[in-house]
Design a protein around this motif. Structure first.
Motif, PDB file in Angstrom:
ATOM      1  N   ILE A 114       0.862  -1.182   0.000  1.00 18.43           N
ATOM      2  CA  ILE A 114       0.000   0.000   0.000  1.00 18.43           C
ATOM      3  C   ILE A 114       0.896   1.228   0.000  1.00 18.43           C
ATOM      4  N   GLU A 115       0.610   2.153  -0.919  1.00 13.80           N
ATOM      5  CA  GLU A 115       1.393   3.382  -1.032  1.00 13.80           C
ATOM      6  C   GLU A 115       0.687   4.501  -0.279  1.00 13.80           C
ATOM      7  N   PHE A 116       1.460   5.223   0.525  1.00 15.20           N
ATOM      8  CA  PHE A 116       0.924   6.329   1.312  1.00 15.20           C
ATOM      9  C   PHE A 116       1.587   7.631   0.899  1.00 15.20           C
ATOM     10  N   HIS A 117       0.786   8.673   0.775  1.00  8.73           N
ATOM     11  CA  HIS A 117       1.299  10.034   0.611  1.00  8.73           C
ATOM     12  C   HIS A 117       0.862  10.776   1.852  1.00  8.73           C
ATOM     13  N   GLU A 118       1.825  11.244   2.618  1.00 11.27           N
ATOM     14  CA  GLU A 118       1.579  11.760   3.955  1.00 11.27           C
ATOM     15  C   GLU A 118       0.926  10.617   4.719  1.00 11.27           C
ATOM     16  N   GLU A 119      -0.274  10.724   5.208  1.00 10.09           N
ATOM     17  CA  GLU A 119      -0.862   9.597   5.930  1.00 10.09           C
ATOM     18  C   GLU A 119      -2.044   8.969   5.208  1.00 10.09           C
ATOM     19  N   SER A 120      -2.327   9.410   3.976  1.00 12.95           N
ATOM     20  CA  SER A 120      -3.473   8.828   3.271  1.00 12.95           C
ATOM     21  C   SER A 120      -3.032   7.784   2.251  1.00 12.95           C
ATOM     22  N   PRO A 121      -3.728   6.636   2.245  1.00 10.07           N
ATOM     23  CA  PRO A 121      -3.395   5.588   1.279  1.00 10.07           C
ATOM     24  C   PRO A 121      -3.810   6.003  -0.128  1.00 10.07           C
ATOM     25  N   LEU A 122      -2.913   5.802  -1.086  1.00 13.08           N
ATOM     26  CA  LEU A 122      -3.198   6.188  -2.470  1.00 13.08           C
ATOM     27  C   LEU A 122      -3.546   5.002  -3.349  1.00 13.08           C
ATOM     28  N   GLY A 123      -2.918   3.889  -3.097  1.00  8.08           N
ATOM     29  CA  GLY A 123      -3.159   2.746  -3.963  1.00  8.08           C
ATOM     30  C   GLY A 123      -2.647   1.458  -3.373  1.00  8.08           C
ATOM     31  N   VAL A 124      -3.116   0.372  -3.960  1.00  5.88           N
ATOM     32  CA  VAL A 124      -2.725  -0.961  -3.522  1.00  5.88           C
ATOM     33  C   VAL A 124      -2.091  -1.672  -4.706  1.00  5.88           C
ATOM     34  N   ARG A 125      -0.908  -2.207  -4.494  1.00  8.25           N
ATOM     35  CA  ARG A 125      -0.240  -2.976  -5.549  1.00  8.25           C
ATOM     36  C   ARG A 125      -0.302  -4.444  -5.187  1.00  8.25           C
ATOM     37  N   VAL A 126      -0.963  -5.227  -6.049  1.00  2.00           N
ATOM     38  CA  VAL A 126      -1.021  -6.676  -5.838  1.00  2.00           C
ATOM     39  C   VAL A 126       0.276  -7.275  -6.375  1.00  2.00           C
ATOM     40  N   PRO A 127       0.605  -8.514  -5.981  1.00  2.00           N
ATOM     41  CA  PRO A 127       1.820  -9.146  -6.516  1.00  2.00           C
ATOM     42  C   PRO A 127       1.776  -9.212  -8.048  1.00  2.00           C
ATOM     43  N   GLU A 128       2.958  -9.227  -8.642  1.00  2.10           N
ATOM     44  CA  GLU A 128       3.068  -9.268 -10.101  1.00  2.10           C
ATOM     45  C   GLU A 128       2.416 -10.513 -10.697  1.00  2.10           C
ATOM     46  N   LYS A 129       2.542 -11.628  -9.985  1.00  2.12           N
ATOM     47  CA  LYS A 129       1.981 -12.885 -10.479  1.00  2.12           C
ATOM     48  C   LYS A 129       1.193 -13.568  -9.363  1.00  2.12           C
ATOM     49  N   VAL A 130       0.029 -14.102  -9.727  1.00  4.11           N
ATOM     50  CA  VAL A 130      -0.788 -14.851  -8.770  1.00  4.11           C
ATOM     51  C   VAL A 130      -1.189 -16.184  -9.403  1.00  4.11           C
ATOM     52  N   THR A 131      -1.428 -17.191  -8.554  1.00  2.00           N
ATOM     53  CA  THR A 131      -1.857 -18.508  -9.024  1.00  2.00           C
ATOM     54  C   THR A 131      -3.352 -18.633  -8.801  1.00  2.00           C
ATOM     55  N   LEU A 132      -4.078 -18.972  -9.868  1.00  2.00           N
ATOM     56  CA  LEU A 132      -5.529 -19.110  -9.814  1.00  2.00           C
ATOM     57  C   LEU A 132      -5.953 -20.395 -10.504  1.00  2.00           C
ATOM     58  N   GLU A 133      -7.120 -20.903 -10.123  1.00  3.41           N
ATOM     59  CA  GLU A 133      -7.649 -22.112 -10.726  1.00  3.41           C
ATOM     60  C   GLU A 133      -8.533 -21.757 -11.914  1.00  3.41           C
TER      61      GLU A 133
END
Length: 187
Positions: A114-133
């Motif tokens: 999670i990226e924060f600018h000052e104290e507010s969250p700006l965005g969420v970065r999920v992992p580059e690769k995920v395993t799914l069925e």
């Protein structure tokens, strides 16, 4: 921190026109007449709007430093997604709108940044690769011998991607989250 306009790189966050923008793509341009400039595609961190701007080396822009913290995804409640800091056990809730399209890749216990600018969250970065069925896929059409032929498949999270002909329903696949495409066999 002020930087020259021609030193912007993809991924940099700058303060421009009263908002925070992430540089997505850059292109150095040297026209026949006039000075060189940097053509930058920017994406607004609040509303995801896009903007194309030209920056000359003589221009100064404000580069913003973001604090990135690893959080663990806990659960979703309607349009709100709750994450926990593994160090302090502090919980934070972020709306689906602020996370964007990547909400489909969130899995229980997944570590995200999670990226924060000052104290507010700006965005969420999920992992580059995920395993799914793979929950559903079409049968292979006989006669398709091209090595690059992919067939459509629906994953357990509802995302549709192209997969190689040997993949069948129930198989696990690795998905590149940025491109939303098949990246290999899962375990």
């Amino acid at each position: 921190m002020k930087i020259d306009g021609n030193t912007i790189r993809p991924g940099n966050v700058i303060e421009h026109k009263g908002g925070l923008w992430r540089a997505v793509k850059i292109a150095h341009t040297q026209p026949g007449k006039g000075g060189a400039y940097l053509q930058v595609e920017l994406r607004n961190l609040k509303d995801s709007s896009k903007l194309n701007e030209r920056f000359r080396s003589s221009e100064k822009v404000e580069k913003v430093s973001l604090r990135q913290v690893d959080y663990q995804f806990l659960f979703s409640d309607g349009d709100m997604y709750t994450f926990m800091d593994g160090q302090t056990y502090e919980q934070i809730s972020i709306s689906a709108e602020d996370i964007g399209e990547d909400t489909v890749f969130l899995q229980d216990g997944m570590t995200v940044q999670i990226e924060f600018h000052e104290e507010s969250p700006l965005g969420v970065r999920v992992p580059e690769k995920v395993t799914l069925e793979v929950s559903e896929t079409e049968a292979v059409v006989k006669g398709q011998t091209a090595s690059s032929s992919y067939k459509p498949a629906t994953l357990e999270n509802g995302v549709r991607i192209g997969v190689p002909p040997f993949v069948k329903a129930g198989d696990k696949v690795i998905v590149n989250t940025a491109e939303r495409e098949y990246a290999g066999r899962g375990e």
